[in-house]
Every structure is written in structure tokens, then in C-alpha cells.
Design a protein around this motif. Structure first.
Motif, short mmCIF file in Angstrom:
data_model
loop_
_atom_site.label_atom_id
_atom_site.label_comp_id
_atom_site.label_asym_id
_atom_site.label_seq_id
_atom_site.Cartn_x
_atom_site.Cartn_y
_atom_site.Cartn_z
N ALA A 85 3.65 -5.85 -9.71
CA ALA A 85 3.63 -4.97 -10.86
C ALA A 85 2.39 -3.98 -10.78
CB ALA A 85 3.59 -5.66 -12.06
N ASP A 86 1.57 -4.20 -9.98
CA ASP A 86 0.44 -3.25 -9.78
C ASP A 86 0.52 -2.45 -8.58
OD1 ASP A 86 -0.12 -4.96 -7.96
OD2 ASP A 86 -2.27 -5.54 -8.65
N GLY A 87 1.80 -2.46 -7.85
CA GLY A 87 1.88 -1.87 -6.66
C GLY A 87 1.67 -2.46 -5.25
N THR A 88 0.97 -3.54 -5.41
CA THR A 88 0.61 -4.45 -4.23
C THR A 88 2.06 -4.80 -3.56
OG1 THR A 88 -1.39 -5.20 -5.35
CG2 THR A 88 -0.73 -6.35 -3.26
N LEU A 89 1.89 -4.62 -2.11
CA LEU A 89 3.02 -4.82 -1.34
C LEU A 89 2.67 -5.98 -0.27
CD1 LEU A 89 5.92 -4.24 -0.09
CD2 LEU A 89 4.75 -2.44 1.34
N PHE A 90 3.56 -6.84 -0.12
CA PHE A 90 3.35 -8.04 0.89
C PHE A 90 4.90 -7.95 1.56
CE2 PHE A 90 0.65 -9.17 -2.35
CZ PHE A 90 -0.54 -10.05 -1.63
N GLU A 91 4.58 -7.98 2.87
CA GLU A 91 5.63 -8.20 3.79
C GLU A 91 5.65 -9.47 4.40
OE1 GLU A 91 6.21 -4.95 6.57
OE2 GLU A 91 4.88 -3.73 5.51
N GLY A 92 6.96 -10.01 4.66
CA GLY A 92 7.28 -11.48 5.31
C GLY A 92 8.69 -11.46 5.67
#
Length: 381
Positions: A14-21
Motif C-alpha cells: 500500500a505504500d508503493g513498495t514493489l517486489f518482483e518474483g
């Protein structure tokens, strides 16, 4: 190194942090509160625990699924989580009890998973900024910006009554599969069983099994049950179960607990986790949301001179300052952060604990609380 996949996936907070997996399990989109569990075992019990309803569970243990899945370790018929986040999952499980692989089970149960991301970084982020909503996307149909918009438009956990989403629709008598002859912690009960009514806010099967092992006959009723429907079952004790969501939003359960406290003539009451919080709220206490909750198997709880290593799964806690000292005593604290972990009413056979004594998964230190409940019922016979 995590297993490589041709199916990319995203986790957007929700704070805009993006993780890719990488995508695994069912394909699609899963939206919920992102939390983490620090246990090294028990992933199947965790994912089928109704207390995790509406959440995306991150496992801190680096590889999940090693022992596969079997039909005996379910806490409910189906998983309650919205999604699963792991560093790596085992594609070839090995265990004599294994009936299917972890991934095939998630596919069958339509649970979305993401693997291959840095779960340590994710957990540090949650510890620093608190649990927050997030979305797992494995279908490639939405951009990160679109996913972020979905997350920010979704309701937060505060104020949500999720117990009504997971409770039973009809009253039933629990027929346990456990055998007390093989449970070395308990001596087989002699005489007629203790009649217990369990209020189902998201009850775990292992809790029902432990009650039966301690000599109880358990009738499970829906979360919206009123006092007349409970008392007409002639209970010798009433159990308030664990469950998901914000305890202060479970107004029906709080009202029931308050009526039983005021009108039920010293009927023994026992609450675990959400049920413990409901008992406190029924006295006029207040709860608050923890920054990132307690979810794991090694939380020390107790008071001076007495310690229990406990299994926990909760995101809210009772405010000790809000509890009326003339009516209730705080009997246990979480020794990590001094939050309330147990309460007992003064001169009344009523108590609650914030942790899970059924040990599924987890240590057995707290199993004596079931005996404590039975002793209170025995005193009234």
C-alpha cells in the motif's frame, strides 16, 4: 537460489513498495493484509487456520513445502489465506505422510502464491512500517500502478468483522478423530463428558480435538448465537474461539460474552486469542492494532517465575490500562513487548489467553490451560 519460473509475479504494498518474483500455486490476483509468520514448521496448519482469513502470509523460513500436504494437518476444510509469499518452495516433497505437493494443493484450493522474492527485505519493511495491505498479481493483466490503486482502495483490517465470514452456518457436535489413549499428556477421562458450547469465530480443529481429549463434549455454534440459544444447550462451560479481523467489530460476540458474564451464574468461560480479546471487551476494555502482530511459535509469555513458550497468531491486543482492575487481573504478558497475553476475572471462573495452547503447530507448554478450564467445570458439578 530460488527456482526460476517463466511466470513473473508482482507484490505491491500500500505504500508503493514493489517486489518482483515468480508465480506458483493458483494464477490470478490476491488482495489482503501482508503479514509474516516466523515458524519453522506447520505451514499447512497456518494456511488453513481461519484466523488468517483475508491475509497474504509471508513465511520467514526460506523453503516451504518440503513435506508436502496431507489430510490430517488441516485446521479447516480449506485454506483461509488470500495468498502465500515464500522465498522458495519445494517442488519435490519427501515425507511418508505426503499426499500431494504444496504447489498442487495451492492450485487445487485456488490460493495465489509468489516465490523468489527477498522475504527478509519484505519482513524488515513490515517491521519498520507495520503490516499493510498488498496485492499479489500473477496473471500479467495489471501494471504495478494499477495494482497500487487497487490496494489503496481496499479496506484495512481495522473495523472489519471477519469472524462472521468464517463461522459455521449451523450448530454441530464435534466428533473428534483424536484418540486419548495415544495422547500422553492426558489421562483418559472417567465419567460423563463436560458439556461445552464453543462459539465459532474461526475455530481450529485442533482446539476442538484438545477439548475432547480433556473430556469435553463440544457443541459448536455460529458466531451470531444469542444467550438463549447457548443456554438451552445446558453447557457446563462456554468456549470463545480464535478468529480473524478486528475484535472490536465482533459486536454480537461481545454482547453475548457480556450477557453470560452478567447473567449465567458463574458459568465457566474460556477464550483463546480473539475469544480472549472479546472477554476483555465485554468488560468495557479496549483493543488496539499491533504494528506487525505476533505470528510464530516461540513467543515467551508468563509472569515472574513462570514461563511458557507459545504459539501466537494475532494482530490486535488488549489495552491493559482499559481493563477494570477491580474485576480482572492480567495474568500473563508477552515477554517480548509486554503486551497482555492472559487475563482472569477476580472471583469468577472466567479466563482468556492470547496465545494458542493447542500446539498445532507449536510447543506444548500451554496445554494445561485446557485442564484449567475442565477443573473449573468440575468444581461446579
Amino acid at each position: 537460489m530460488p527456482s526460476l519460473s517463466a511466470n513473473p509475479a508482482f507484490l505491491v504494498l500500500a505504500d508503493g513498495t514493489l517486489f518482483e518474483g515468480n508465480s506458483f500455486g493458483s494464477r490470478g490476483l490476491a488482495l489482503g493484509e501482508v503479514v509474516f509468520n516466523t515458524g519453522m514448521t506447520g505451514y499447512q496448519e497456518v494456511l488453513t487456520d481461519p484466523s488468517y482469513f483475508g491475509q497474504l502470509v509471508t513465511f520467514t523460513y526460506p523453503e516451504i513445502g518440503n513435506t508436502g500436504v496431507n489430510s490430517e494437518d488441516q485446521e479447516a476444510l480449506h485454506p483461509s489465506v488470500k495468498g502465500v509469499i515464500v522465498r522458495e518452495f519445494a517442488q519435490s516433497p519427501s515425507n511418508w505422510r505426503c499426499m500431494q505437493s504444496f504447489e498442487s494443493w495451492l492450485e487445487k484450493e485456488k490460493v495465489v502464491g509468489i516465490s523468489g522474492l527477498d522475504t527478509r527485505a519484505l519482513v524488515r519493511h513490515i517491521r519498520n512500517f507495520g503490516s499493510m495491505n498488498g496485492v499479489i498479481s500473477t496473471d500479467g493483466k495489471s501494471s504495478p500502478a494499477q495494482l497500487l490503486e487497487k490496494v489503496r482502495n481496499s479496506p484495512t483490517m481495522e473495523g472489519l468483522n471477519l469472524a462472521d465470514e468464517v463461522t459455521t452456518e449451523a450448530t454441530y457436535l464435534w466428533n473428534s478423530t483424536c484418540d486419548v489413549e495415544f495422547d500422553k499428556r492426558i489421562k483418559p477421562h472417567q465419567g460423563s463428558p463436560y458439556r461445552v458450547v464453543a462459539i465459532d469465530f474461526g475455530i481450529k480443529r485442533s482446539i476442538l480435538d484438545r477439548l475432547v481429549s480433556h473430556g469435553c463434549e463440544v457443541t459448536v455454534v455460529p458466531s451470531n448465537s444469542d444467550i438463549s440459544s447457548v443456554l438451552q444447550l445446558s453447557p457446563e462451560g462456554v468456549f470463545f474461539s480464535n478468529g480473524p479481523g478486528d475484535p472490536s467489530a465482533v459486536t454480537g460476540g461481545i454482547a453475548l460474552a457480556k450477557q453470560l458474564i452478567e447473567e449465567a451464574n458463574d458459568l465457566p468461560l474460556f477464550g483463546i486469542c480473539l475469544g480472549h480479546q472479546i472477554l476483555g471487551l465485554a468488560l468495557g476494555g479496549q483493543t488496539y492494532k499491533l504494528a506487525y502482530g505476533h505470528r510464530g511459535l516461540n513467543h515467551p509469555c508468563g509472569t515472574t517465575g513462570q514461563l511458557e513458550i507459545t504459539s501466537q497468531n494475532h494482530g490486535f491486543a488488549l489495552d491493559p490500562k482499559s481493563l477494570p482492575e477491580e474485576r480482572v487481573e492480567v495474568t500473563h504478558f508477552n515477554l517480548n513487548d509486554k503486551t497482555v497475553a492472559g487475563i482472569a476475572f477476580r472471583n469468577r471462573p472466567i479466563f482468556g489467553i492470547q496465545y494458542h495452547p493447542e500446539a498445532s503447530p507449536g510447543p506444548h507448554d500451554a496445554d494445561h490451560h485446557f485442564s484449567r478450564f475442565v477443573s473449573l467445570m468440575q468444581e461446579r458439578r
